[in-house]
Design a protein around this motif. Structure first.
Motif, PDB file in Angstrom:
ATOM      1  N   ALA A 194      27.786 -46.914  -2.912  1.00 57.52           N
ATOM      2  CA  ALA A 194      28.328 -45.653  -2.402  1.00 57.52           C
ATOM      3  C   ALA A 194      28.559 -44.665  -3.538  1.00 57.52           C
ATOM      4  N   GLY A 195      29.078 -45.161  -4.667  1.00 58.40           N
ATOM      5  CA  GLY A 195      29.295 -44.288  -5.815  1.00 58.40           C
ATOM      6  C   GLY A 195      27.999 -43.723  -6.347  1.00 58.40           C
ATOM      7  N   PHE A 196      26.962 -44.577  -6.439  1.00 54.12           N
ATOM      8  CA  PHE A 196      25.667 -44.105  -6.917  1.00 54.12           C
ATOM      9  C   PHE A 196      25.071 -43.089  -5.946  1.00 54.12           C
ATOM     10  N   ALA A 197      25.184 -43.351  -4.660  1.00 54.35           N
ATOM     11  CA  ALA A 197      24.659 -42.410  -3.669  1.00 54.35           C
ATOM     12  C   ALA A 197      25.348 -41.055  -3.787  1.00 54.35           C
ATOM     13  N   TYR A 198      26.644 -41.078  -4.076  1.00 55.84           N
ATOM     14  CA  TYR A 198      27.388 -39.814  -4.194  1.00 55.84           C
ATOM     15  C   TYR A 198      26.892 -39.010  -5.395  1.00 55.84           C
ATOM     16  N   LEU A 210      23.133 -37.786  -4.701  1.00 52.36           N
ATOM     17  CA  LEU A 210      22.883 -36.812  -3.637  1.00 52.36           C
ATOM     18  C   LEU A 210      23.826 -35.611  -3.677  1.00 52.36           C
ATOM     19  N   VAL A 211      25.092 -35.862  -3.975  1.00 55.42           N
ATOM     20  CA  VAL A 211      26.080 -34.786  -3.952  1.00 55.42           C
ATOM     21  C   VAL A 211      26.238 -34.144  -5.328  1.00 55.42           C
ATOM     22  N   LEU A 240      34.404 -28.582  -5.278  1.00 50.56           N
ATOM     23  CA  LEU A 240      34.889 -29.694  -4.455  1.00 50.56           C
ATOM     24  C   LEU A 240      33.928 -30.876  -4.547  1.00 50.56           C
ATOM     25  N   ALA A 241      32.628 -30.592  -4.529  1.00 54.78           N
ATOM     26  CA  ALA A 241      31.636 -31.658  -4.645  1.00 54.78           C
ATOM     27  C   ALA A 241      31.679 -32.298  -6.027  1.00 54.78           C
ATOM     28  N   PHE A 242      31.771 -31.481  -7.084  1.00 53.18           N
ATOM     29  CA  PHE A 242      31.755 -31.993  -8.446  1.00 53.18           C
ATOM     30  C   PHE A 242      33.017 -32.786  -8.786  1.00 53.18           C
ATOM     31  N   SER A 243      34.128 -32.459  -8.144  1.00 58.62           N
ATOM     32  CA  SER A 243      35.394 -33.103  -8.499  1.00 58.62           C
ATOM     33  C   SER A 243      35.388 -34.601  -8.223  1.00 58.62           C
TER      34      SER A 243
END
Length: 292
Positions: free
Chosen positions: A217-221, A224-225, A19-22
């Motif tokens: 926001a995309g870079f943070a995702y 971190l995720v 779910l995180a990788f998707s």
């Protein structure tokens, strides 16, 4: 071979990782709207390495892994810390859509299973190899049909990303059998930091940046995720349920990525793209079920 509760626990943990990788491809697309592709690919590893180092210190764990496992951690670093982010990011930056990339990367569970077979010395049934070949043919037909009869440079980049991830997943899953998943990815990030951190600083200076709320926001995702938090349940799941068995959960990742691309990026879901994703899903599911 994991049984009973271990299998279900492994599947559930790996599912959280999937779910995180998707969301990685859509987030990468957003990040590259404000930052250079190389900065996104390497910078995410640098930021994640800082977080990983803080977590290791807070937990009272050594900052470096045992010397006996350095080779495996080097494989993880080259595969998932550098290889996959760089190659997949460049593929998106050279014209591949998120939906197209999701279909090609759909073979990742089969590639991971092949790596697990080679590393574990198992002898899968002939149907396993038939299904692997069918999946490869499905992806080849899809990419050739979209590229005017020949694979594009972006497709070759995605293939390299796929192979890097498969190697990194397999080594990480093996190490997570005796080391907590969060420490596995943390050590891989920390030993890669002498490269990722200074390169990130240089790229931040020499490449143009036009940060927006979406790109940040995309870079943070992805930092971190995708690069850290997602690997914690993913490696734990591979260790608890078996690399190939728990890896079945990644069968839904291409379809989830297609959904995110439609919702977040407004990409059209063409019939050929959906058919390609479903064909890969069927082939990879067969490889997983016939592996033993």
């Amino acid at each position: 071979m994991p049984r009973g509760g271990g299998v279900w626990r492994g599947t559930a943990l790996a599912g959280l990782g999937v779910l995180a990788f998707s969301g990685s491809f859509p987030a990468t697309e957003f990040a590259m709207r404000g930052f250079d592709p190389y900065l996104v690919a390497i910078g995410r590893a640098a930021v994640a390495a800082l977080v990983a180092g803080v977590c290791l210190v807070a937990a009272g764990a050594p900052l470096l892994p045992p010397r006996a496992h350095l080779r495996s951690y080097a494989v993880i670093g080259l595969g998932v810390v550098f290889g996959f982010p760089v190659f997949s990011g460049l593929a998106l930056g050279t014209g591949a859509s998120v939906s197209h990339a999701a279909v090609v990367i759909g073979l990742l569970p089969a590639a991971t299973a092949v790596c697990a077979v080679l590393r574990a010395g198992e002898r899968p049934r002939p149907l396993f190899w038939v299904a692997c070949a069918a999946g490869a043919v499905s992806v080849t037909v899809f990419t050739l049909s979209r590229g005017g009869g020949r694979p594009s440079f972006a497709d070759l980049l995605l293939l390299a990303a796929l192979l890097c991830a498969a190697a990194g997943y397999t080594e990480g899953g093996r190490l997570a059998r005796h080391t907590p998943g969060w420490r596995v990815i943390s050590y891989a990030l920390v030993i890669a930091a002498p490269v990722s951190v200074p390169v990130t600083l240089v790229l931040a200076v020499v490449t143009p940046s036009h940060p927006t709320a979406g790109s940040v926001a995309g870079f943070a995702y992805v930092a971190l995720v995708s690069m850290f938090l997602g690997f914690i349940p993913w490696y734990a799941g591979l260790a608890a349920g078996g690399i190939a068995r728990a890896g079945q959960t990644q069968l839904v990742q291409p379809l989830l990525s297609l959904l995110w691309a439609w919702l977040l990026l407004g990409e059209r879901l063409e019939a050929a793209t959906i058919a390609g994703a479903l064909a890969v899903l069927l082939c990879v599911a067969t490889t997983q079920r016939t592996r033993a």
